[in-house]
Write an enzyme that holds these catalytic residues in place. Structure first.
Site, PDB file in Angstrom:
ATOM      1  N   VAL A  44       0.871  -1.017  -0.009  1.00 43.36           N
ATOM      2  CA  VAL A  44      -0.055   0.095   0.043  1.00 43.36           C
ATOM      3  C   VAL A  44       0.976   1.158  -0.042  1.00 43.36           C
ATOM      4  O   VAL A  44       1.706   1.382   0.931  1.00 43.36           O
ATOM      5  CB  VAL A  44      -0.864  -0.092   1.292  1.00 43.36           C
ATOM      6  N   ASN A 122       9.962   5.998  -1.155  1.00 42.87           N
ATOM      7  CA  ASN A 122       8.387   6.158  -1.018  1.00 42.87           C
ATOM      8  C   ASN A 122       7.921   5.261   0.028  1.00 42.87           C
ATOM      9  O   ASN A 122       7.964   3.939   0.257  1.00 42.87           O
ATOM     10  CB  ASN A 122       7.555   5.570  -2.235  1.00 42.87           C
ATOM     11  N   LEU A 123       6.971   5.937   1.012  1.00 41.44           N
ATOM     12  CA  LEU A 123       6.347   5.088   2.205  1.00 41.44           C
ATOM     13  C   LEU A 123       5.605   4.076   1.451  1.00 41.44           C
ATOM     14  O   LEU A 123       4.985   4.273   0.505  1.00 41.44           O
ATOM     15  CB  LEU A 123       5.709   6.198   2.973  1.00 41.44           C
ATOM     16  N   HIS A 124       5.801   2.775   2.043  1.00 38.34           N
ATOM     17  CA  HIS A 124       4.913   1.654   1.703  1.00 38.34           C
ATOM     18  C   HIS A 124       4.683   0.864   2.688  1.00 38.34           C
ATOM     19  O   HIS A 124       5.608   0.730   3.536  1.00 38.34           O
ATOM     20  CB  HIS A 124       5.678   1.038   0.454  1.00 38.34           C
ATOM     21  N   VAL A 125       3.598   0.219   2.845  1.00 35.86           N
ATOM     22  CA  VAL A 125       3.130  -0.652   3.822  1.00 35.86           C
ATOM     23  C   VAL A 125       3.005  -2.019   3.232  1.00 35.86           C
ATOM     24  O   VAL A 125       2.333  -2.264   2.203  1.00 35.86           O
ATOM     25  CB  VAL A 125       1.547  -0.199   4.399  1.00 35.86           C
TER      26      VAL A 125
END
Length: 168
Positions: A44, A122-125
């Protein structure tokens, strides 16, 4: 473009990558991990540029001009649940399992979280099943990156539990 910015093309133009991008809207993209460490491994990724370059341990504890860290956490939390729904739906379709049987599976076998030291900008979950069956799982560090404290559970990123950030 650096490898650390590998998600940017998907963020900028998700419709171009239909084989990888499972879902997108103005807030996030949900993609298949390009180097999955489990049979079902999704990411995400927020599309907001203010958020996307923040360290994951800081992103939800920052107040932004248009929203708070708590609002961001709640928003991304809904997309993490959507990614879990996608995994459950895939299992239902492939194995004809009813939804009730998958409730415990969802709550115990699908984890979400971030790496404390991310390899990408990039921030990613990560939303990942705990089978850890993949040709991309080549060595101990790959396994450890999801089974030790290096992997921070998404719930622990909730700013209401992070008092040290309440200096804002």
């Amino acid at each position: 473009m650096s490898f650390r910015d590998a998600f940017q093309p998907y963020i900028d133009n998700p419709g171009k990558y239909k084989d990888l991008v499972i879902f997108h809207d103005e807030n996030v993209i949900i993609i298949k991990d390009m180097y999955p460490k489990a049979i079902r491994h999704l990411l995400v990724i927020p599309r907001n540029t203010l958020v996307s370059k923040k360290h994951p341990l800081d992103a939800f504890n920052t107040n932004y001009p248009e929203f708070t860290g708590e609002e961001l956490y709640e928003s991304i939390s809904r997309y993490v649940e959507k990614a879990k729904d996608i995994i459950i739906k895939d299992l239902q379709e492939k194995f004809q399992v009813n939804a009730q049987s998958l409730t415990e599976f969802r709550n115990t076998f699908i984890n979400a979280g971030v790496h404390s030291i991310p390899s990408l900008n990039n921030l990613h979950v990560h939303v990942i099943t705990q089978d850890f069956h993949s040709p991309k799982l080549k060595n101990k560090k790959h396994y450890n990156s999801f089974t030790t404290k290096f992997f921070v559970p998404f719930d622990e990123l909730n700013p209401i539990y992070n008092e040290k950030y309440y200096k804002l």
